[in-house]
Scaffold this motif. Structure first.
Motif, short mmCIF file in Angstrom:
data_model
loop_
_atom_site.label_atom_id
_atom_site.label_comp_id
_atom_site.label_asym_id
_atom_site.label_seq_id
_atom_site.Cartn_x
_atom_site.Cartn_y
_atom_site.Cartn_z
N LEU A 30 12.45 3.05 -1.23
CA LEU A 30 11.35 2.33 -0.58
C LEU A 30 11.53 0.85 -0.83
CD1 LEU A 30 8.35 4.66 -1.46
CD2 LEU A 30 9.78 4.65 0.58
N ASN A 31 11.46 0.05 0.24
CA ASN A 31 11.83 -1.36 0.14
C ASN A 31 10.65 -2.33 0.17
OD1 ASN A 31 14.63 -0.80 0.03
ND2 ASN A 31 14.64 -0.48 2.24
N SER A 32 9.52 -1.90 0.77
CA SER A 32 8.41 -2.84 0.92
C SER A 32 7.15 -2.11 1.35
CB SER A 32 8.75 -3.91 1.97
OG SER A 32 8.90 -3.30 3.24
N PHE A 33 6.02 -2.82 1.29
CA PHE A 33 4.82 -2.35 1.96
C PHE A 33 4.98 -2.66 3.45
CE2 PHE A 33 3.13 -2.90 -2.35
CZ PHE A 33 2.39 -1.73 -2.50
N THR A 34 4.63 -1.72 4.29
CA THR A 34 4.82 -1.89 5.73
C THR A 34 4.06 -3.09 6.27
OG1 THR A 34 5.01 0.52 5.91
CG2 THR A 34 4.71 -0.70 7.96
N TYR A 35 2.82 -3.28 5.83
CA TYR A 35 1.98 -4.37 6.34
C TYR A 35 1.51 -5.29 5.22
CZ TYR A 35 1.69 -1.08 10.24
OH TYR A 35 1.99 -0.22 11.26
N GLY A 36 2.15 -5.23 4.07
CA GLY A 36 1.62 -5.90 2.90
C GLY A 36 0.61 -4.99 2.22
N SER A 37 0.03 -5.43 1.15
CA SER A 37 -0.90 -4.59 0.38
C SER A 37 -2.20 -5.33 0.12
CB SER A 37 -0.27 -4.17 -0.94
OG SER A 37 -0.04 -5.30 -1.77
N GLN A 38 -3.21 -4.54 -0.24
CA GLN A 38 -4.50 -5.09 -0.65
C GLN A 38 -4.85 -4.49 -2.01
OE1 GLN A 38 -5.96 -7.46 0.80
NE2 GLN A 38 -5.25 -7.42 2.92
N PRO A 39 -5.59 -5.22 -2.85
CA PRO A 39 -5.95 -4.68 -4.16
C PRO A 39 -6.94 -3.53 -4.03
CG PRO A 39 -7.10 -6.72 -3.75
CD PRO A 39 -6.14 -6.57 -2.63
N MET A 40 -6.72 -2.48 -4.81
CA MET A 40 -7.61 -1.33 -4.79
C MET A 40 -7.93 -0.95 -6.23
SD MET A 40 -9.17 0.52 -2.50
CE MET A 40 -8.12 0.19 -1.08
N THR A 41 -9.21 -0.97 -6.58
CA THR A 41 -9.65 -0.56 -7.91
C THR A 41 -10.18 0.86 -7.80
OG1 THR A 41 -10.23 -2.82 -8.52
CG2 THR A 41 -11.20 -1.05 -9.83
N VAL A 42 -9.63 1.74 -8.61
CA VAL A 42 -10.01 3.15 -8.53
C VAL A 42 -10.42 3.66 -9.90
CG1 VAL A 42 -8.44 3.54 -6.59
CG2 VAL A 42 -7.66 4.03 -8.90
N CYS A 71 1.82 6.83 -1.41
CA CYS A 71 1.89 7.38 -2.76
C CYS A 71 0.81 8.45 -2.94
CB CYS A 71 1.70 6.24 -3.75
SG CYS A 71 1.30 6.73 -5.43
N THR A 72 1.14 9.53 -3.65
CA THR A 72 0.15 10.59 -3.87
C THR A 72 -0.30 10.70 -5.33
OG1 THR A 72 1.83 12.30 -4.23
CG2 THR A 72 1.09 11.95 -1.96
N ASP A 73 0.21 9.87 -6.20
CA ASP A 73 -0.27 9.93 -7.59
C ASP A 73 -0.26 8.54 -8.19
OD1 ASP A 73 2.07 9.57 -9.76
OD2 ASP A 73 2.90 10.53 -7.98
N LEU A 74 -1.04 8.36 -9.23
CA LEU A 74 -1.18 7.06 -9.89
C LEU A 74 -0.76 7.10 -11.35
CD1 LEU A 74 -4.67 6.21 -8.37
CD2 LEU A 74 -2.52 5.03 -7.86
N GLN A 75 -0.03 8.13 -11.72
CA GLN A 75 0.31 8.30 -13.13
C GLN A 75 1.80 8.16 -13.42
OE1 GLN A 75 -1.98 12.07 -12.93
NE2 GLN A 75 -2.92 11.40 -14.83
N LYS A 76 2.58 7.82 -12.39
CA LYS A 76 4.01 7.59 -12.58
C LYS A 76 4.38 6.25 -11.98
CE LYS A 76 5.02 12.55 -12.05
NZ LYS A 76 5.74 13.53 -11.19
N SER A 77 5.58 5.77 -12.27
CA SER A 77 6.02 4.46 -11.79
C SER A 77 7.08 4.61 -10.71
CB SER A 77 6.58 3.63 -12.94
OG SER A 77 7.71 4.27 -13.51
N PHE A 78 7.30 3.52 -9.98
CA PHE A 78 8.30 3.49 -8.93
C PHE A 78 8.66 2.03 -8.66
CE2 PHE A 78 10.02 3.51 -4.68
CZ PHE A 78 10.71 4.72 -4.61
N SER A 79 9.94 1.75 -8.47
CA SER A 79 10.39 0.38 -8.22
C SER A 79 10.89 0.24 -6.79
CB SER A 79 11.52 0.00 -9.19
OG SER A 79 11.06 0.02 -10.53
N LEU A 80 10.35 -0.74 -6.07
CA LEU A 80 10.82 -1.01 -4.72
C LEU A 80 12.27 -1.49 -4.76
CD1 LEU A 80 7.72 -2.85 -3.22
CD2 LEU A 80 8.44 -0.51 -2.78
N GLY A 81 13.04 -1.09 -3.74
CA GLY A 81 14.43 -1.51 -3.64
C GLY A 81 15.40 -0.70 -4.46
N THR A 82 14.90 0.28 -5.21
CA THR A 82 15.74 1.13 -6.04
C THR A 82 15.98 2.46 -5.34
OG1 THR A 82 14.92 0.12 -8.07
CG2 THR A 82 15.94 2.30 -8.28
#
Length: 223
Positions: A30-42, A71-82
């Motif tokens: 995964l290389n980028s957000f398709t439209y950019g991102s917005q902050p989300m507090t959950v 993304c379907t979970d918030l408990q693991k990490s992921f790096s863009l471009g990897t």
């Protein structure tokens, strides 16, 4: 929703799985957000999933095919471009159970039916909706109540969250089904494909019949 269907690729993968053991790992970049991102507090019943995250649809490649995902979970990490080679496509019903699977299918079908997402605001809200469906497994969805709650410091995104109509979303006829892109170490994602048309079912059945005939012939030869 501008998700590349990957229908033919997934059908080929299904046939390959029937013919080959063990199955090969799926490659994800995964290389980028398709439209950019917005902050989300959950906040979630799972404390590890609570926090503030950039939210939005991702663009990248699955097995060298361009696709977009959430993304379907918030408990693991992921790096863009990897590039990761330890993913597997898991049937959504198996991965999440019937209620979450049906909720995800209706959510993605709603997106396709309405050409969404198409900007950073509704892209972020769609991501929050995916998390809501995953983290609220009883099927009662509300960004302001229940096991999972979502809000945003961006005014337009918060307005979109406030006006999101879950009743409309969950009444959408299912035109697409959603499976899990699973990793044991990294964030999990979605793979969405159109519901096959009748001729596609016929082709799949023909392919499975051929696989069965080959297997029977091999057993006869061995005897």
């Amino acid at each position: 929703m501008k998700i590349h269907p990957l229908a033919k690729a997934l059908a080929a993968a299904t046939l390959a799985t029937a013919l080959a053991t063990p199955a090969l790992a799926d490659t994800v970049q995964l290389n980028s957000f398709t439209y950019g991102s917005q902050p989300m507090t959950v906040s979630s019943a799972s404390p590890a999933a609570s926090g503030t995250y950039p939210a939005g649809q991702f663009s990248g490649f699955l097995n060298s095919n361009a696709f977009v995902t959430f993304c379907t979970d918030l408990q693991k990490s992921f790096s863009l471009g990897t590039t990761y080679t330890n993913y597997s496509i898991v049937n959504g019903l198996t991965a999440w159970g019937s209620t979450v699977y049906q909720g995800m299918n209706r959510l993605m079908s709603y997106g396709y039916a309405n050409g969404l997402p198409n900007n950073s605001t509704n892209s972020a809200v769609f991501q929050a909706a995916v998390w809501e469906v995953i983290y609220q497994p009883d099927g009662v969805y509300d960004f302001n109540a229940g096991n999972f709650k979502a809000s945003s410091s961006d005014g337009a995104t918060q307005t979109a969250l406030n006006t999101w109509n879950w009743a409309t979303v969950m009444s959408t006829p299912i035109s697409h089904t959603t499976n899990q892109l699973l990793s044991s170490t990294n964030q999990n994602f979605l793979v969405t494909t159109p519901v096959p048309e009748p001729e596609s079912y016929a082709m799949m059945l023909a392919g499975l019949s051929l696989v069965g005939a080959i297997a029977r012939r091999r057993r006869s030869s061995a005897n």
